[in-house]
Enzyme design. Structure first.
Site, PDB file in Angstrom:
ATOM      1  CG  MET A   1       7.464   0.865   2.726  1.00  0.00           C
ATOM      2  SD  MET A   1       7.210   2.639   2.531  1.00  0.00           S
ATOM      3  CE  MET A   1       6.208   2.989   3.948  1.00  0.00           C
ATOM      4  CB  VAL A   4      -2.617  -4.444   4.029  1.00  0.00           C
ATOM      5  CG1 VAL A   4      -3.862  -4.296   4.899  1.00  0.00           C
ATOM      6  CG2 VAL A   4      -2.023  -3.070   3.743  1.00  0.00           C
ATOM      7  CE  LYS A  19      -1.279   0.790   4.988  1.00  0.00           C
ATOM      8  NZ  LYS A  19      -1.439   2.156   4.418  1.00  0.00           N
ATOM      9  CG  ASP A 119      -2.246   8.220  -5.639  1.00  0.00           C
ATOM     10  OD1 ASP A 119      -2.416   8.502  -6.851  1.00  0.00           O
ATOM     11  OD2 ASP A 119      -1.858   7.109  -5.265  1.00  0.00           O
TER      12      ASP A 119
END
Length: 508
Positions: A1, A4, A19, A119
C-alpha cells in the site's frame, strides 16, 4: 500500500521519514478517498500520543487530487527488536526488562488517548542508538476504524498471530489488556530467545494462544528472577480481565529489575555493541499519571460553576448561541475534528444551563451530543462520567426506562467496555436490553445493537457457548429482516464461523 523513504527537510535542516501511498494502490476514486481518510486518522492518532517513544508526525500532505499523499515523520535511526533475539545469545535480563519498561510507558500514554496498538511485536519496536525504544505503526489502530460513524465497531482479527491475544484471535472486543498480552509475548521472547508459541500454520497458533499454557521462563532460563517469571505469566493469562490492571502496574512490577538512578552502565550491555535501553532508567522518566477527573469538571462530568456567575442571557439569545454552537460543531464534525467539536459544545453548555436550567431538554441534548462526540473520537474516559450523569438526569426528567436514559446507560457501558471494564459493561448492557425488550421489539434497532454488543463482549471473554446463544438468533433475525448482505449480518457470520472452528477444543 505504501513506502517509507528517508528524506530531508530543507527548511528546518533535518532528516525525516516520509510515508507515502503508492499511486498504483489508488485503483479507484473511492479507494483513493478511503486511503486519504485512513492516512489522516493515522496522522492524528500518532500525533496525539505525546511520548518520546512514538515517532513524531511533523506534517500530513493530503492533496485533494490524490497525486501526493504522504506523512512527514521523525526519522528513527534504530534496529528492530527482532534483530536482537537469538537463542544462542541470551539477552541480559536488565536489557530485556528495560525494553519492556519503555514499551509499557509508551502504551500508558497511548491507552490514555485512548489508542490500542493491536499489533505489538518485535518487528514494530525499534531500539535507537541511544537506547531509546520507539514503538511503530500505531496506524493499524486507525486503519481498523474504517467506519468512524459506527460507535460500537469491533475489529476482526488483524495483527501477527504469534503475538495475538485470545480475544483478538476470536474476533472479539479489543481492550488495553490485549496490548498487555502482546507485551507478555514480546518479553517472553526476549528472555527465552524464541517466540512464545511456534506452529506450522495459523490455525495451530490460534489454538495455542487460546488453549496452550505458556512455558514458565525459568524452565527455559534459570537466571530469570521468580517475580519476573510471575509477571510474564500474569501478562499471558487467557482472560483479559485476569491480566494486570494497566500498564502502570506492569511498569511498577518491572522496576525492581531495572538499574537505579545514578548507577553505572551494566557490564552485560556495553561490550556486546548493543544500544543500552537501561540508560533511560539510570536517567529516569516515568509513565504519565493514571487518568483521573478532568480539570474544570465536577463529579457529574459537567463544566465547573466555580467562575463568577454572569447575567443570564434572554432565552432568544440563548437559542441563538446554541444554534451557532451547533453550526460550528457540524462544520468541525464533517472534518472529523472531534476534540474541537466537543469543545465547541462544552463552551455552550454552561451559558445555556444558566439561561434555561441545568435539566432543560436543550441543555441535556447539548451534553449528550458532546459525550457522543467524545466517544466517537475515542475519549472514553471523558465520555463515561458524562453519560452516567446524563442517564441519571434523564431518569429524573422522563423516567428510568425512557429512551434517552436507556441510550445513555448503554453508551456508558460501551465506554466501560472500551476501557477494559468488560464484566461491568456486560451487566449494564444486559440490564438495558431487558428494559428494551419489555417496551419494544427484539428486532428494533436499539435491541439489535445491544444484542450485537453483548455477543461480541462474551466472545472476547472466551465465553463462546454463551456468545453463540446470543449471536446465532441475532444473525437469523438480521438475515430475515435485512438480508444476509447486511453489514452487521456479515460481521456476525464471521464471528459465528470462528466459534464453530472450535478453537477451544483439540487442534484439528
Amino acid at each position: 500500500m505504501g513506502d517509507v523513504w528517508r528524506a530531508y527537510d530543507t527548511v528546518l535542516d533535518r532528516p525525516v521519514a516520509v510515508k507515502r501511498i503508492r499511486q498504483q494502490s489508488l485503483t479507484s476514486p473511492a479507494l483513493a478517498e478511503e486511503f486519504v481518510k485512513r492516512f489522516q486518522r493515522e496522522a492524528r492518532i500518532t500525533a496525539r500520543i505525546q511520548h518520546p517513544g512514538v515517532p513524531q508526525v511533523y506534517d500530513a500532505v493530503l492533496d485533494g487530487s490524490h497525486d501526493r499523499l504522504f506523512l512527514v515523520m521523525e526519522l528513527v535511526d534504530g534496529v528492530p527488536l527482532s534483530a536482537y533475539v537469538d537463542p544462542a545469545r541470551p539477552l541480559p535480563v536488565s536489557w530485556a526488562v528495560a525494553v519492556a519498561a519503555q514499551v509499557s510507558t509508551v502504551l500508558s500514554y497511548a491507552h490514555e488517548v485512548p489508542v490500542i496498538h493491536r499489533d505489538l511485536k518485535p518487528g514494530n519496536v525499534l531500539v535507537a542508538r541511544d537506547g531509546t525504544v520507539k514503538v511503530l505503526d500505531f496506524g493499524i489502530a486507525a486503519i481498523l476504524r474504517t467506519d468512524v460513524t459506527k460507535l460500537t465497531a469491533t475489529g476482526s482479527p488483524l495483527g501477527t498471530y504469534q503475538y495475538m491475544a485470545p480475544e483478538q484471535v476470536r474476533g472479539g472486543r479489543i481492550t488495553p489488556q490485549t496490548d498487555l498480552y502482546a507485551l507478555g509475548c514480546v518479553l517472553h521472547e526476549l528472555l527465552g530467545g524464541r517466540p512464545l508459541f511456534t506452529a506450522p500454520g495459523e490455525y495451530q497458533l490460534m489454538h495455542q494462544h487460546i488453549n496452550a499454557a505458556p512455558t514458565p521462563l525459568r524452565q527455559v532460563r534459570a537466571d530469570v528472577p521468580p517475580p519476573l517469571e510471575e509477571l510474564v505469566l500474569h501478562l499471558l493469562r487467557k482472560a483479559p480481565e485476569a491480566r494486570p490492571a494497566d500498564t502502570q502496574e506492569v511498569y511498577a512490577r518491572l522496576l525492581p529489575f531495572l538499574p537505579q538512578p545514578g548507577e553505572a552502565e551494566p557490564e552485560a550491555v556495553g561490550p556486546t555493541g548493543r544500544p543500552d535501553p537501561t540508560a533511560l532508567f539510570r536517567r529516569p522518566y516515568a509513565p504519565r499519571e493514571r487518568g483521573g477527573r478532568q480539570q474544570g469538571q465536577d463529579a457529574a462530568g459537567s463544566p465547573s460553576t466555580a467562575s463568577p456567575a454572569l447575567p443570564p442571557p434572554v432565552p432568544a439569545q440563548a437559542q441563538a448561541d446554541i444554534d451557532e454552537a451547533y453550526e460550528h460543531f457540524g462544520a468541525l464534525l464533517e472534518e472529523e475534528r472531534f476534540s474541537q467539536a466537543a469543545e465547541v459544545l462544552a463552551e455552550a453548555i454552561e451559558p445555556a444551563a444558566r439561561a434555561l436550567g441545568a435539566e432543560n431538554r436543550k441543555v441535556l441534548e447539548l451534553r449528550r451530543n458532546r459525550a457522543a462526540i467524545q466517544l466517537l473520537g475515542g475519549d472514553y474516559r471523558a465520555a463515561l462520567p458524562e453519560f452516567e450523569a446524563l442517564a441519571d438526569a434523564y431518569a429524573r426528567v422522563s423516567g428510568p426506562t425512557g429512551a434517552n436514559a436507556r441510550e445513555c446507560r448503554a453508551q456508558a457501558a460501551r465506554c466501560r467496555a472500551e476501557l477494559g471494564q468488560v464484566t461491568d459493561a456486560l451487566s449494564e448492557l444486559q440490564s438495558v436490553l431487558a428494559v428494551v425488550r419489555a417496551v419494544d421489539s427484539d428486532v428494533s434497532e436499539e435491541a439489535v445493537e445491544l444484542r450485537h454488543d453483548i455477543g461480541m463482549l462474551l466472545l472476547a471473554q472466551g465465553r463462546s457457548a454463551e456468545a453463540l446463544k446470543v449471536l446465532e438468533p441475532l444473525h437469523e433475525d438480521l438475515c430475515m429482516v435485512l438480508g444476509p448482505d447486511d453489514e452487521m449480518a456479515v460481521e456476525i457470520a464471521g464471528a459465528l464461523a470462528l466459534i464453530r472452528l472450535d478453537l477451544d477444543g483439540p487442534p484439528a
